[in-house]
Design a protein around this motif. Structure first.
Motif, PDB file in Angstrom:
ATOM      1  N   ALA A 211       0.826  -1.209   0.000  1.00 46.65           N
ATOM      2  CA  ALA A 211       0.000   0.000   0.000  1.00 46.65           C
ATOM      3  C   ALA A 211       0.861   1.260   0.000  1.00 46.65           C
ATOM      4  O   ALA A 211       0.350   2.365   0.186  1.00 46.65           O
ATOM      5  CB  ALA A 211      -0.921  -0.005   1.216  1.00 46.65           C
ATOM      6  N   GLY A 212       2.162   1.099  -0.180  1.00 47.74           N
ATOM      7  CA  GLY A 212       3.038   2.274  -0.286  1.00 47.74           C
ATOM      8  C   GLY A 212       3.513   2.804   1.053  1.00 47.74           C
ATOM      9  O   GLY A 212       4.002   3.929   1.132  1.00 47.74           O
ATOM     10  N   ILE A 213       3.348   2.019   2.094  1.00 44.02           N
ATOM     11  CA  ILE A 213       3.787   2.474   3.436  1.00 44.02           C
ATOM     12  C   ILE A 213       5.121   1.798   3.737  1.00 44.02           C
ATOM     13  O   ILE A 213       5.215   0.562   3.752  1.00 44.02           O
ATOM     14  CB  ILE A 213       2.716   2.123   4.492  1.00 44.02           C
ATOM     15  CG1 ILE A 213       1.439   2.906   4.192  1.00 44.02           C
ATOM     16  CG2 ILE A 213       3.228   2.419   5.907  1.00 44.02           C
ATOM     17  CD1 ILE A 213       0.209   2.354   4.847  1.00 44.02           C
ATOM     18  N   PHE A 214       6.133   2.607   3.968  1.00 45.26           N
ATOM     19  CA  PHE A 214       7.487   2.075   4.143  1.00 45.26           C
ATOM     20  C   PHE A 214       7.610   1.402   5.522  1.00 45.26           C
ATOM     21  O   PHE A 214       7.095   1.901   6.515  1.00 45.26           O
ATOM     22  CB  PHE A 214       8.516   3.199   4.032  1.00 45.26           C
ATOM     23  CG  PHE A 214       9.928   2.690   4.010  1.00 45.26           C
ATOM     24  CD1 PHE A 214      10.476   2.184   2.833  1.00 45.26           C
ATOM     25  CD2 PHE A 214      10.701   2.680   5.157  1.00 45.26           C
ATOM     26  CE1 PHE A 214      11.764   1.688   2.797  1.00 45.26           C
ATOM     27  CE2 PHE A 214      12.000   2.190   5.136  1.00 45.26           C
ATOM     28  CZ  PHE A 214      12.528   1.696   3.958  1.00 45.26           C
ATOM     29  N   CYS A 215       8.328   0.280   5.560  1.00 42.22           N
ATOM     30  CA  CYS A 215       8.488  -0.456   6.815  1.00 42.22           C
ATOM     31  C   CYS A 215       9.953  -0.811   7.046  1.00 42.22           C
ATOM     32  O   CYS A 215      10.629  -1.259   6.125  1.00 42.22           O
ATOM     33  CB  CYS A 215       7.691  -1.761   6.790  1.00 42.22           C
ATOM     34  SG  CYS A 215       5.947  -1.554   6.451  1.00 42.22           S
ATOM     35  N   SER A 216      10.408  -0.606   8.272  1.00 43.18           N
ATOM     36  CA  SER A 216      11.726  -1.085   8.706  1.00 43.18           C
ATOM     37  C   SER A 216      11.470  -2.160   9.752  1.00 43.18           C
ATOM     38  O   SER A 216      10.849  -1.888  10.785  1.00 43.18           O
ATOM     39  CB  SER A 216      12.542   0.035   9.341  1.00 43.18           C
ATOM     40  OG  SER A 216      12.843   1.018   8.397  1.00 43.18           O
ATOM     41  N   VAL A 217      11.924  -3.370   9.476  1.00 41.59           N
ATOM     42  CA  VAL A 217      11.635  -4.506  10.361  1.00 41.59           C
ATOM     43  C   VAL A 217      12.962  -5.116  10.798  1.00 41.59           C
ATOM     44  O   VAL A 217      13.742  -5.578   9.960  1.00 41.59           O
ATOM     45  CB  VAL A 217      10.776  -5.559   9.619  1.00 41.59           C
ATOM     46  CG1 VAL A 217      10.452  -6.734  10.530  1.00 41.59           C
ATOM     47  CG2 VAL A 217       9.506  -4.930   9.087  1.00 41.59           C
ATOM     48  N   ILE A 218      13.208  -5.099  12.091  1.00 41.43           N
ATOM     49  CA  ILE A 218      14.518  -5.540  12.570  1.00 41.43           C
ATOM     50  C   ILE A 218      14.367  -6.702  13.545  1.00 41.43           C
ATOM     51  O   ILE A 218      13.725  -6.570  14.589  1.00 41.43           O
ATOM     52  CB  ILE A 218      15.254  -4.363  13.253  1.00 41.43           C
ATOM     53  CG1 ILE A 218      15.498  -3.258  12.231  1.00 41.43           C
ATOM     54  CG2 ILE A 218      16.588  -4.815  13.851  1.00 41.43           C
ATOM     55  CD1 ILE A 218      15.934  -1.969  12.825  1.00 41.43           C
ATOM     56  N   ARG A 219      14.949  -7.812  13.184  1.00 41.61           N
ATOM     57  CA  ARG A 219      15.127  -8.977  14.036  1.00 41.61           C
ATOM     58  C   ARG A 219      13.825  -9.528  14.614  1.00 41.61           C
ATOM     59  O   ARG A 219      13.799 -10.017  15.755  1.00 41.61           O
ATOM     60  CB  ARG A 219      16.109  -8.647  15.159  1.00 41.61           C
ATOM     61  CG  ARG A 219      17.529  -8.393  14.670  1.00 41.61           C
ATOM     62  CD  ARG A 219      18.281  -9.631  14.294  1.00 41.61           C
ATOM     63  NE  ARG A 219      18.572 -10.500  15.410  1.00 41.61           N
ATOM     64  CZ  ARG A 219      19.336 -11.581  15.334  1.00 41.61           C
ATOM     65  NH1 ARG A 219      19.902 -11.919  14.188  1.00 41.61           N
ATOM     66  NH2 ARG A 219      19.543 -12.336  16.372  1.00 41.61           N
ATOM     67  N   VAL A 220      12.764  -9.464  13.860  1.00 40.68           N
ATOM     68  CA  VAL A 220      11.550 -10.154  14.293  1.00 40.68           C
ATOM     69  C   VAL A 220      11.782 -11.650  14.046  1.00 40.68           C
ATOM     70  O   VAL A 220      12.270 -12.031  12.973  1.00 40.68           O
ATOM     71  CB  VAL A 220      10.313  -9.654  13.525  1.00 40.68           C
ATOM     72  CG1 VAL A 220       9.077 -10.459  13.923  1.00 40.68           C
ATOM     73  CG2 VAL A 220      10.088  -8.176  13.792  1.00 40.68           C
ATOM     74  N   PRO A 221      11.493 -12.498  15.041  1.00 44.88           N
ATOM     75  CA  PRO A 221      11.732 -13.934  14.852  1.00 44.88           C
ATOM     76  C   PRO A 221      10.971 -14.509  13.658  1.00 44.88           C
ATOM     77  O   PRO A 221       9.919 -13.999  13.261  1.00 44.88           O
ATOM     78  CB  PRO A 221      11.240 -14.544  16.165  1.00 44.88           C
ATOM     79  CG  PRO A 221      11.426 -13.456  17.169  1.00 44.88           C
ATOM     80  CD  PRO A 221      11.086 -12.193  16.425  1.00 44.88           C
TER      81      PRO A 221
END
Lengths: 716, 271
Positions: A211-221
């Motif tokens: 949907a065009g929403i930027f995401c930063s995802v760090i070390r989610v199991p």
């Protein structure tokens, strides 16, 4: 580690020399001639690469700048449906693995956690219902997908192979390349290793990204292997080490070979020749071997300095000095196979002692984030970016080496130093992501909370078997310090966010004591459900000596209990249908409320039929029953590894003294929010739909979670 | 026939890539040695760890521009950091540059005496230029040539520059002293006619210490001399390598960079 050597160590003389050189250079510049136009490769490289860097940066920036309006319009177009309905500009989710609501409440009441108290007062603090079972890979998979395990297919760290009753990692499968070429003794791999993610379901950041929403995802199991999506992601729990295991440390010692480590480590001899010691770090299998070849190795040499209580270690091309009780920084190591093949990794050395015995602990060899041999981020450059920005960091899923502390290779302090070094790296990544993600989703999971509580619960409890010989006044407040640190982190994050940002602090489960081990396989054996081969009273690991033709039920992993079902298991004998249902009822009836005879306490507080708790296309892969151990109990170490012993109950004497793999009703997680949430009963499965709704997205119909009603503004 | 011609052309083209000659061999050797020495000097005079960090930071900010390209503020701030980081990196490279520049410059000035120009050839005309301190000396100046040399044209006076220029030719190889008489004194200038690789001094100067260090290979003219300089116009040397005619400095620049890159990789030195 001393890495920068200088020719002129004395500061004053160096300054004078520098001044003289500056004058001479100035004079040279005043009288330029073609011969002094160039001052050697060093300057040449510096100047060329600087201009190259600036040139590339300029091109990138110009490209980004010129195309930004087009891309902005494109994203606006994609986002237009959500745009008007979004209640937030940014969501920040801090995952504190295993943060316990009861401990949190207690510490808040004691005034130890002012920032969490403020968050509770201005927003929300609730217990967060976890998954069945309450295990991190299961719960975090539900967190990200918004569905129950029947739809995402993760039920434990391990799953069983129906063909041979052996375990395999439930989250990812890594195999060699599809094709290879055999030349003489070499088997040359043609292509890259095959990595297959076993978790199903769509993480909510994929929907946000689309949907065009930027995401930063760090070390989610359970984000390994990293999946492609419009954002950045660094994989967490379940990333393997270079050996392909979930973490195999190496303990090099001059001591005569002791007991083999139960799990998690290998013992390697040190050859001593006066002050010089030589040993090696075992690495991955030789990729050119046929599977029978020895593991690759990196040799290292140590020069002991007994007077200074230190050693100078040379491993590969790195040389560094360590005092006893000191860790090295991350050291790059290269395992060389033949024909130019190699595997690169990083590890840390810990000098445990040099007299009378020489003992060195080496962490599991992590995948080098700066030059990853396996993808550990999306895009691949994200792990490289973080490595360049902050230096090398732990990439292994279970980076804190709990096994080394359990096996007493590391002591408490050394383990904590390792934990908090990793934690500090993670904090730096989080704050960088916060800076880079001014709009969108920023989520980061911290494992320290889980590992430290696992290993130091013994100090929190009055009479834990693993700490009985330690006087109460000598028990360090490790868990209290942990919660304080996490509270400080929350405080720093709160300073970084504005009113348009939703802040959630989420844990996947809580924590309880693990004082007594319950070997369910032993119980099954003694009660006639599991049979051993004639003449055997115990079995080895992974059901060695189990007679499957007479076995009706077995357990492996932390909470799952399986029927030996005909047509499903290779040697199944229980007929599916009425017989299986009757057996499940029978087992539930006998196990629920099982009493520990030594204390009279109930060891199992609930047994749950998976048909009742799961729904979805992957239910067939689930255990038949989930065993909910009571507070203070857990599956024994032997039982987890499919071993049948003669003892059903025994004390847990290991440092691993707290746990959460028990009755999920006893270990809910926490939820803090900077906004008021109306609902009283919240579950981890609701996080995904809530975030999607807050960003104005429609909810996919397959989600099991329900979105919460979140206040539109942060309370003053 | 055709194949014979094309074979010839191919072998000529291949020979054009590397036409061995003493100057080229010297440049290659000097480049390799200096490439090695300089990276080692760089290694021991620089803060290797700081350079490593500075370079990594630069790469990180470059990657940030790529990773977060949809977020203009991130792109712009990353670009700003790249500029700052480049400055930091150059600052770190400057100190070793200071250590290297003095000996290397002096060394290169000396090598330039051998490789910068070619010696004169028998029968080849060349210019001898005398610059005087005042216009009076210009009118009195006379050239005194050894027997093996002769002028081929009348002298040209350039009063505005206080210069006199003679066109001269040498009959045979040799190491000659060309004299210029003025104000009752004679001042000599060494002039070499040769086919080898001799040390050449294109100019003899009065005073001007630094200029003499870098461009002259002879003793200074006496302090009170009415002549400021005597120059001999040696032709510039060009070296054929990779189908290109190179000034030795440029060739040295390229080859020493290649050698430096090789040695830095082999020795694990951060530049």
């Amino acid at each position: 580690m001393k890495s920068a050597h200088t020719l002129f160590p004395a500061k004053n003389s160096r300054r004078k020399l520098l001044a003289a050189l500056v004058i001479v250079c100035g004079l040279l510049l005043l009288f330029p001639a073609r011969s002094e136009a160039y001052a050697g490769p060093g300057a040449g490289f510096a100047v060329l690469s600087s201009f190259w860097t600036l040139f590339v940066a300029f091109l990138y920036s110009a490209y980004a700048f010129l195309t930004w309006p087009v891309r902005y319009l494109f994203h606006w177009f994609k986002r237009r449906k959500a745009h008007g309905k979004a209640q937030i500009k940014r969501a920040v989710i801090l995952g504190f693995d295993g943060m316990d609501p009861e401990l949190t409440e207690r510490f808040i009441a004691e005034g130890m956690l002012p920032n969490l108290a403020r968050l509770r007062d201005q927003g929300t603090f609730r217990k967060l219902r976890t998954t069945y079972p309450a295990i991190s890979p299961v719960a975090w998979s539900t967190f990200m997908t918004g569905v129950n395990p029947g739809k995402h297919n993760i039920y434990d760290f391990l799953a069983r192979d129906l063909a041979n009753y052996l375990p395999y990692l439930s989250s990812a499968e890594i195999k060699g390349p599809k094709r290879s070429l055999k030349i003489g003794k070499y088997v040359i791999p043609l292509g890259k290793p095959q990595i297959k993610g076993m978790r199903h379901g769509t993480p909510f950041w994929h929907l946000l990204g689309k949907a065009g929403i930027f995401c930063s995802v760090i070390r989610v199991p359970v984000t390994f292997p990293p999946e492609k999506f419009p954002g950045v992601l660094l994989s967490g729990m379940c990333v393997p080490d270079l050996k392909g295991s979930q973490g195999t440390f190496c303990f090099c010692t001059t001591q005569a070979a002791g007991d083999k480590f139960r799990e998690g480590g290998v013992r390697v001899p040190i050859e001593r020749d006066g002050p010089v010691c030589r040993s090696y770090i075992p690495g991955p299998e030789d990729p050119l071997g046929d599977g029978k070849a020895a593991d690759l190795r990196v040799n290292f040499e140590m020069r002991l300095d007994l007077r200074k209580n230190q050693a100078r270690i040379t491993a590969d091309s790195e040389t560094f000095t360590l005092k006893v009780g000191e860790y090295s920084p991350w050291i790059p190591v290269k395992f060389k196979a033949g024909m130019g093949f190699s595997a690169r990794g990083i590890c840390r050395f810990y000098l445990k002692g040099i007299s009378p015995e020489v003992e060195v602990y080496v962490t599991p060899v992590n995948i080098d984030p700066g030059r990853p041999d396996l993808p550990i981020s999306y895009p691949v450059t994200y792990s490289i970016y973080l490595a360049k920005l902050f230096g090398p960091y732990a990439t292994l899923g279970l980076a804190e080496d709990t096994w080394a502390l359990n096996e007493e290779v590391l002591d408490d302090d050394a383990f904590l130093v390792q934990c908090y070094a990793n934690h500090n790296d993670r904090e730096r990544m989080l704050f960088d992501a916060l800076e880079k993600t001014k709009q969108g989703l920023c989520t980061c999971v911290f494992d320290t909370t889980d590992r430290v509580q696992h290993m130091f619960w013994r100090y929190l409890e009055e009479d834990h078997p693993a700490a009985r010989n330690i006087p109460r006044d000598q028990r360090p407040p490790v868990i209290q310090d942990l919660y304080r640190r996490m509270d400080e982190l929350v405080g720093r994050v709160m300073k970084q966010i504005d009113d348009d940002t939703l802040l959630l602090v989420v844990s996947d489960h809580g924590f309880k004591s693990f004082a007594r081990c319950l070997n369910l396989n032993a119980w099954l054996h003694q009660n006639g459900y599991l049979a051993l081969k004639p003449g055997k009273t115990e079995s080895g690991d992974w059901f060695d000596d189990v007679d499957w033709s007479r076995t009706r039920a077995y357990t492996m992993g932390l909470n799952g209990l399986y029927l030996n079902l005909k047509g499903r298991e290779r040697e199944g004998i229980v007929e599916p249908g009425a017989e299986a249902e009757a057996l499940k009822e029978e087992l539930r009836g006998k196990l629920d409320g099982l009493v520990d005879p030594s204390s009279g306490r109930v060891g199992i507080s609930g047994v749950f039929d998976c048909d009742a708790v799961y729904a979805g296309p992957y239910v067939d892969n689930a255990p038949d029953l989930i065993v909910g151990y009571n507070d203070g109990f857990r599956a024994s170490w032997d039982s987890v590894m499919g071993k049948v012993t003669s003892q059903i109950f025994e004390d847990n004497l290991k440092a691993w003294s707290g746990d959460h793999c028990i009755d999920p009703r006893l270990v809910p997680g926490v939820l803090f929010s900077n906004r008021k949430i109306t609902e009283e009963k919240l579950a981890i499965v609701d996080v995904a739909p809530t975030i999607l709704k807050l960003f104005g997205l429609g909810l996919p119909t397959h989600l099991d979670g329900k979105p919460w009603t979140v206040a539109t503004k942060t309370a003053a | 026939m055709v194949s014979h011609i094309s074979m010839n052309q191919a072998s000529e083209a291949a020979a054009g890539f590397f036409r061995p000659g003493l100057p080229l061999v010297v440049v290659v050797l000097v480049s390799i040695i200096i490439g090695l020495v300089m990276v080692v000097v760089f290694r021991y005079t620089s803060d290797q760890k700081a350079i490593h960090v500075a370079k990594d930071q630069l790469k990180a900010h470059l990657l940030a521009v790529r990773l977060f390209q949809d977020q203009l503020p991130v792109v712009l701030s990353s670009y700003g950091r790249i500029v700052l980081g480049t400055g930091r990196y150059l600052k770190l490279a400057f100190l070793p540059l200071l250590y290297a520049i003095v000996p290397l410059t002096l060394l290169m000035a000396q090598i330039d005496r051998y490789l910068g120009s070619t010696p004169l050839q028998p029968g080849e005309s060349f210019l001898v230029t005398m610059r005087a301190a005042d216009s009076g000396t210009v009118n009195q100046a006379a050239l005194q040539l050894p027997a093996q040399m002769a002028t081929t044209a009348p002298p040209v006076h350039i009063p505005a520059e206080n210069e006199v220029v003679w066109r001269v030719v040498a009959a045979q190889d040799g190491d000659y002293d060309v004299g210029v008489a003025a104000a009752g004194q004679t001042f000599s200038k060494r002039t070499i006619v040769s086919t080898g690789l001799p040390r050449l001094s294109p100019i003899r100067l009065r005073g001007r210490f630094w200029e003499r260090i870098f461009v002259s290979g002879e003793s200074a003219l006496p302090p009170g001399s009415p002549i400021q300089s005597i120059a001999v116009g040696y032709p510039d040397r060009s070296i054929s390598f990779a189908w290109i005619q190179w000034n030795w400095i440029w060739l040295f620049f390229v080859l020493s960079l290649v050698a430096g890159f090789f040695f830095k990789s082999v020795l694990g030195i951060e530049i």
